[in-house]
Structures are given as C-alpha cells and as structure tokens.
Design an enzyme around this catalytic site. Structure first.
Site, PDB file in Angstrom:
ATOM      1  N   GLU A  97      15.759  -1.159   0.630  1.00  0.00           N
ATOM      2  CA  GLU A  97      14.288  -1.069   0.511  1.00  0.00           C
ATOM      3  C   GLU A  97      13.608  -1.965   1.545  1.00  0.00           C
ATOM      4  O   GLU A  97      12.576  -1.595   2.116  1.00  0.00           O
ATOM      5  CB  GLU A  97      13.833  -1.465  -0.906  1.00  0.00           C
ATOM      6  CG  GLU A  97      14.387  -0.610  -2.039  1.00  0.00           C
ATOM      7  CD  GLU A  97      13.821   0.812  -2.067  1.00  0.00           C
ATOM      8  OE1 GLU A  97      12.989   1.161  -1.214  1.00  0.00           O
ATOM      9  OE2 GLU A  97      14.257   1.583  -2.947  1.00  0.00           O
ATOM     10  N   ARG A 107      11.266   0.003   4.178  1.00  0.00           N
ATOM     11  CA  ARG A 107       9.820  -0.202   3.994  1.00  0.00           C
ATOM     12  C   ARG A 107       9.280  -1.272   4.937  1.00  0.00           C
ATOM     13  O   ARG A 107       8.272  -1.068   5.604  1.00  0.00           O
ATOM     14  CB  ARG A 107       9.518  -0.593   2.543  1.00  0.00           C
ATOM     15  CG  ARG A 107       9.961   0.485   1.560  1.00  0.00           C
ATOM     16  CD  ARG A 107       9.514   0.199   0.148  1.00  0.00           C
ATOM     17  NE  ARG A 107      10.320   0.992  -0.779  1.00  0.00           N
ATOM     18  CZ  ARG A 107       9.901   1.466  -1.941  1.00  0.00           C
ATOM     19  NH1 ARG A 107       8.682   1.231  -2.357  1.00  0.00           N
ATOM     20  NH2 ARG A 107      10.702   2.170  -2.711  1.00  0.00           N
ATOM     21  N   ASP A 117      20.692  11.023  -1.160  1.00  0.00           N
ATOM     22  CA  ASP A 117      19.719  11.743  -0.328  1.00  0.00           C
ATOM     23  C   ASP A 117      19.663  11.369   1.159  1.00  0.00           C
ATOM     24  O   ASP A 117      19.966  12.173   2.041  1.00  0.00           O
ATOM     25  CB  ASP A 117      18.311  11.637  -0.945  1.00  0.00           C
ATOM     26  CG  ASP A 117      17.912  10.203  -1.358  1.00  0.00           C
ATOM     27  OD1 ASP A 117      18.705   9.278  -1.158  1.00  0.00           O
ATOM     28  OD2 ASP A 117      16.782  10.045  -1.882  1.00  0.00           O
ATOM     29  N   GLU A 167       8.266  13.667  -1.534  1.00  0.00           N
ATOM     30  CA  GLU A 167       9.240  14.576  -0.910  1.00  0.00           C
ATOM     31  C   GLU A 167       8.749  16.012  -0.710  1.00  0.00           C
ATOM     32  O   GLU A 167       9.030  16.633   0.312  1.00  0.00           O
ATOM     33  CB  GLU A 167      10.560  14.548  -1.691  1.00  0.00           C
ATOM     34  CG  GLU A 167      11.417  13.315  -1.404  1.00  0.00           C
ATOM     35  CD  GLU A 167      10.917  12.033  -2.064  1.00  0.00           C
ATOM     36  OE1 GLU A 167      10.013  12.139  -2.925  1.00  0.00           O
ATOM     37  OE2 GLU A 167      11.401  10.946  -1.729  1.00  0.00           O
ATOM     38  N   THR A 195      13.117   7.156   6.645  1.00  0.00           N
ATOM     39  CA  THR A 195      13.076   7.782   5.317  1.00  0.00           C
ATOM     40  C   THR A 195      11.872   7.331   4.503  1.00  0.00           C
ATOM     41  O   THR A 195      11.574   7.898   3.452  1.00  0.00           O
ATOM     42  CB  THR A 195      14.390   7.519   4.541  1.00  0.00           C
ATOM     43  OG1 THR A 195      14.433   8.349   3.389  1.00  0.00           O
ATOM     44  CG2 THR A 195      14.499   6.061   4.116  1.00  0.00           C
TER      45      THR A 195
HETATM   46  C1  DMJ Z   1      11.190   6.444  -0.599  1.00  0.00           C
HETATM   47  O1  DMJ Z   1      11.263   5.078  -0.795  1.00  0.00           O
HETATM   48  C2  DMJ Z   1      12.159   6.868   0.439  1.00  0.00           C
HETATM   49  O2  DMJ Z   1      11.789   8.130   0.871  1.00  0.00           O
HETATM   50  C3  DMJ Z   1      13.587   6.889  -0.043  1.00  0.00           C
HETATM   51  O3  DMJ Z   1      14.487   7.435   0.887  1.00  0.00           O
HETATM   52  C4  DMJ Z   1      13.737   7.631  -1.334  1.00  0.00           C
HETATM   53  N1  DMJ Z   1      12.493   8.095  -1.823  1.00  0.00           N
HETATM   54  C5  DMJ Z   1      11.405   7.171  -1.903  1.00  0.00           C
HETATM   55  C6  DMJ Z   1      10.139   7.895  -2.307  1.00  0.00           C
HETATM   56  O4  DMJ Z   1      10.329   8.878  -3.226  1.00  0.00           O
END
Ligand code: DMJ
Length: 561
Positions: free
Chosen positions: A145, A149, A278, A457, A544
């Site tokens: 995270e 982020r 994912d 998503e 992501t």
């Molecule tokens: C986000 O923090 C990122 O996209 C992560 O890869 C998984 N999904 C959350 C949001 O749904």
C-alpha cells in the site's frame, strides 16, 4: 435486485447494444467481437453508427466529476488534513499506525488535483507534503500500500508537476526506507516495513508469507524511481522479485495468491484474479508497456498467464451467458493431509476483478497487436489471434461487471457469486438468475460481500474501453455509475462513504471514505470524460492505484529474460 427475467432481458438488450460504426473495417471488428456474421449483425436492434463519438471531452460531465472531487477533498481538508484516512460521517481522520500517519490520502490525491487543474487545493496539499510529511514513523506499514499509494503518488506528482524536486526527494527517501524489505533469502519482499528503523517486518500469519499481488506490484514504481535517479538498486530489487516469480511459476501459468519469501516458492493457496492475486496479472502487462514494449519477458509471462486464465478460470453464467472469472480453491482429502491436491472451481468474482476487462483490452492492443499503433477502435486485422480472443473476453467481462450493477442502488457489490447447477438454489422462492450476493438475508445485517466501498475497478475498465474505442456507451455506463455514487454515497456535509448493502434503499453508510476514491475512482471518471490527449494511453501507464507514470525507453539494461 431485479428478478431474473428482468435481468435476462436487460442483459440481452445490452448485448444488442454493442457498438458499431459505418466504416467497413470497423464493422468487421464488431462482428468478430460478437461472433456474428453479416446477416445477424443487421438484425441487431440497437445498432447505430452514432455510437462512435471520438475522444472529445464531455465538458459538463467532466466538471461534475471535478465538483465531486472538491466535495470530497474539501471535507477531508476541513476535518482531517494530513490523516491517512477519512471518516466523513464523524468528521474525523485516523492514521494507519499509532506512530502517526504518512499522508496516504494527501499523496493519493495530489496528481488528481494536478490533472483537474485545482490549483488552490493542490498548493495547500503540496505545502503539507513540504512542511508536515515525514516517514520517521516507528511502526509497521504495508509495503504494497505504501508503494502503490505513496511512492506511486509522489512519482506521478513529480512528473505531472513538471519535475518539482520536492516529490523526487520524498520519493527517494521513501524508496530507500522500503529497500530493506527485499533482504530475504529469496529476494521476495516482506509484506510490512518499519519506515523509521528501515527494517522489513515478517508477517505474523502463515509462517511469514507474502501475497503474490503484494510482491509483484512494486515494479512500476521502483523501476521509474531508478530511471529518475540513475540508481539501479531499486530496479534490480524489483526485477529480482519477477525472476523469483518466473522461476517459481506453477505449471499452467497461473499463480497462487501466497508466496514464501524464505523459499521463493508459491504456497498452496487459492488462484484468483481478485484480492491478493489481481495486480500480479496487471503488472505483467504494464511492465511490458512501461518500457515501451522492449522487455519481451513480460509479454511472455503475461501471455502465458492470460492463456491459463482462459483455460482454467473463465466461465459463462447459466442463463445470460455472462463471462466471469472463477476461483480455484485447493483441497486435500481431510483423512490424508499429504494426499493428492485437487482444485475446486468456485463461481465467485470480487469487484476487484473488474479491472481485468480493461486490462485485457489494453493487452489486446499492445501485446496482441500486429501493428505498432492500433486504430481506435481496433481493426480486426490489427490484432493477433490472441489479441482478438483477449479483446472479446475483455468486452464480455466489462459487460458482466456492468450486469453486477443491476441492483437497487445501481452499484455493484464487493463480491458476486454466479449460479451453477449444483448450488441448490433453484427450489428457492425468488431464486436469483445469473448472480447473487451470498449470505444476504432479509432482516439481518448485510454480509461483507454486499458493500460498495467506492472502488474504481469498473470505471477503470470503462475509461480504458472508451479510450480504445471511442464508444459513447462506455461513457454512458460511467455516467450512470457516477450518478449512483452521487445519489447513494455522497454525504451532504462533505465527503463520500461506503454503503453496506448495494441492494437496499435507502442506503446505510459506513463511516469511511477510502483514499482510492480520490486517487482512482474520481480520476478515472474525470479522464473518461476528458479529451483523449489528457494522459494518452500511448504515453502513460497507470500504476495499480491510478497514478500515471510516463512510458520510457530504459537506460538500465539488466538482461532479465
Ligand atoms: C486499490 O488500492 C488498488 O487498485 C489495488 O491494486 C487494489 N484495489 C484498490 C482499490 O479497489
């Protein structure tokens, strides 16, 4: 939820709405997506050349998204500036650790403000990063995270601000503090890091395992940091992870959701495109794209994985033929724990999987392209056989994700289960049609699966689909989702909140606004209604967490293959 007949009718209408254009080659493409010949195409009642609208901005919708962002940000700024997370109903912030926060929400939102041109808000956020932000926190933070982020947010802000050195200084500091997580026997990262002590922290659960997505979703950020600083240590550590994953790869090309950092091996665990799996698949493709398609190893790994997904996970729903991805759950005979392992196919799809429709479309036009620049929309002859397969599946997966928005709120649940013949639901009164929320019972508190927590998503996939096709309907779907968020998640005094049951009105809120609402959901919606020149997919790759990073030709060559 509407009854199964209504849902079936809606799904078949959606199918008939698949877009077309009056350009002959495009018509061929659309027929291929639908698997239909010329005669049946003419029968499609919803067909209209006007679905192709190009990539011009829709200014009023774009500005509505900007207004929503301000409604969320200004409330956070008023009540909780600098806190990692925001609780819009109690008007409070909170931090992820007792040692204090590191600015998750501020940094996740920076590049959205830059893109939206919110100068005053951006300057205040920048000032917080300059004067208040610190990583001197003696506590364990999530490696994944913090990378996606905070590091991703800083790197993107650096690029979009035209190279403001503040962000690179902060990113480098953070990158250095994260590096010790890779000091494991295998080189796989530890899931947690103490930022002040600069130490990786072993997980308490499962003998120190790390999830596959967590280990393999650091690479875009670390590689770009190397490119910017000319220090190859970040790149090499991140790439080493990929080498370990590649060597450990399970025979069919799939990946279980946990790995062991001691041994560098997969741990027997579920295989899925949802949580903990994912972004492993996402970053295979995106690493290939990030370095301008110069690293064939990632293309191979991606194609191998997507082939296996088609072979083992892609399923079709019982009544409307909705395409979804199931999960494989490992099982051993309880009488013999060392007995043969079998895999049970479970018809469950996380909301998180909805990134994958867009990912497949992007992959079809990059890894599956026979030409350098694929047209918008793609022409049949521009895609390889694999590209056409992935395009089809991507379109269908988006359709399925949209079908899971067929609820009383118009928002999709955290987890959808799909009907299978052995589920024993047929005899039930009001038996669900294609999909349902497991465990939902009238009069009881909704199960976790029923919530919508402001996730991005589906709109992420709609944004990519729109940019690759110019098909108006992807904007229409995105607008409908945006309006549902406005109607059900907006807190009048400021901010937006999770709802606990998407199939209940009036809704019940949970006091939480996830940082990815500012960083991802509203950014993808903003870009969906923006001009195609705003962060073009030919020049950027999104991490992501939706932080756009520029595509570059790498100066670092490691020879990983
Ligand atoms: C986000 O923090 C990122 O996209 C992560 O890869 C998984 N999904 C959350 C949001 O749904």
């Amino acid at each position: 939820m509407q009854d199964s007949r209504a849902r079936k009718r809606k799904a078949s209408n959606q199918l008939s709405e698949y877009y077309d254009t009056d350009d002959r080659n495009h018509v061929r493409t659309v027929r291929a997506w639908l698997g239909q010949d010329n005669a049946s195409r003419r029968q499609l009642p919803g067909w209209s050349p006007s679905n192709y609208i190009g990539l011009e901005a829709d200014v009023s919708k774009r500005e509505a998204v900007v207004a929503a962002f301000r409604h969320a940000w200004l409330a956070y700024e008023r009540d909780a500036m600098g806190a990692d997370e925001y609780h819009p109903i109690s008007h409070q912030g909170s931090n992820l650790t007792e040692a204090g926060g590191i600015g998750y929400t501020v940094v996740d939102a920076l590049d959205t403000m830059l893109l939206m041109g919110l100068d005053a808000e951006y300057q205040r956020a920048r000032s917080w990063v300059e004067h208040k932000m610190t990583f001197e926190r003696d506590a364990a933070f999530s490696t994944f995270e913090t990378t996606i982020r905070v590091l991703g947010g800083l790197l993107s802000a650096y690029h979009l601000s035209g190279g403001d050195p503040l962000y690179l200084t902060r990113a480098r500091d953070l990158g250095d503090r994260l590096l010790p997580v890779f000091d494991t026997p295998s080189g796989l990262p530890l899931p947690m890091v103490n930022l002040q002590r600069r130490e990786g922290v072993w997980s308490q659960e499962g003998h120190g395992i790390v999830s596959t997505a967590e280990a393999s979703t650091l690479q875009l950020e670390f590689r770009y940091l190397s490119e910017l600083t000319d220090e190859d240590v970040y790149w090499k550590k991140a790439e080493r992870v990929m080498a370990v994953v590649k060597a450990a790869r399970m025979p069919p090309g799939l990946a279980s959701i946990f790995m062991d950092p001691r041994e560098g091996r997969f741990v027997t665990s579920a295989i899925r495109l949802g949580s903990r799996g994912d972004s492993y698949y996402e970053y295979l493709l995106k690493q290939f794209i990030q370095t301008d398609r110069t690293e064939g190893v990632y293309r191979e790994m991606y194609e191998d994985a997507v082939g296996a997904i088609h072979d083992h996970l892609v399923q079709k729903s019982l009544t409307s033929g909705l395409i979804y991805t199931a999960e494989l759950i490992p099982e051993r005979n309880s009488a013999d724990p060392y007995g043969e392992l079998s895999w049970r196919l479970t018809p469950k799809q996380d909301f998180l999987v909805c990134f994958f429709g867009g990912n497949l479309l992007l992959g079809a036009t990059r890894s599956g392209a026979l030409v350098e620049d694929v047209s918008v929309p793609p022409r049949l002859e521009e895609l390889s056989e694999m590209g056409r397969r992935d395009w089809n599946t991507g379109v269908e997966l988006i359709r399925t994700c949209l079908a899971t928005h067929d609820t009383k709120t118009g928002l999709a649940p955290e987890i959808a289960h799909f009907r299978i013949p052995s589920d024993n639901l047929n005899g039930m009164q009001n038996a669900p049609g294609d999909w349902y929320i497991k465990g939902a019972r009238v009069g009881e508190f909704p199960p976790y699966d029923a919530r919508y927590m402001l996730r991005p998503e589906t709109v992420e996939s709609l944004f990519i689909a729109f940019r690759l096709t110019g098909d108006k309907r992807y904007r229409d779907y995105g607008w409908a989702i945006f309006q549902a968020i406005e109607k059900h998640c907006r807190i009048p005094s400021g901010g937006y909140a999770t709802i606990v049951n998407v199939d209940e009105v009036p809704v019940r809120h949970e006091d939480k606004m996830e940082t990815f609402f500012l960083g991802e959901t509203l950014k993808y919606l903003f870009l969906l209604f923006s001009d195609g020149d705003k962060i073009p997919l030919s020049k950027y790759v999104f991490n992501t967490e939706a932080h756009p990073l520029p595509i570059f030709t790498p100066s670092i060559r490691t020879g990983f293959s």
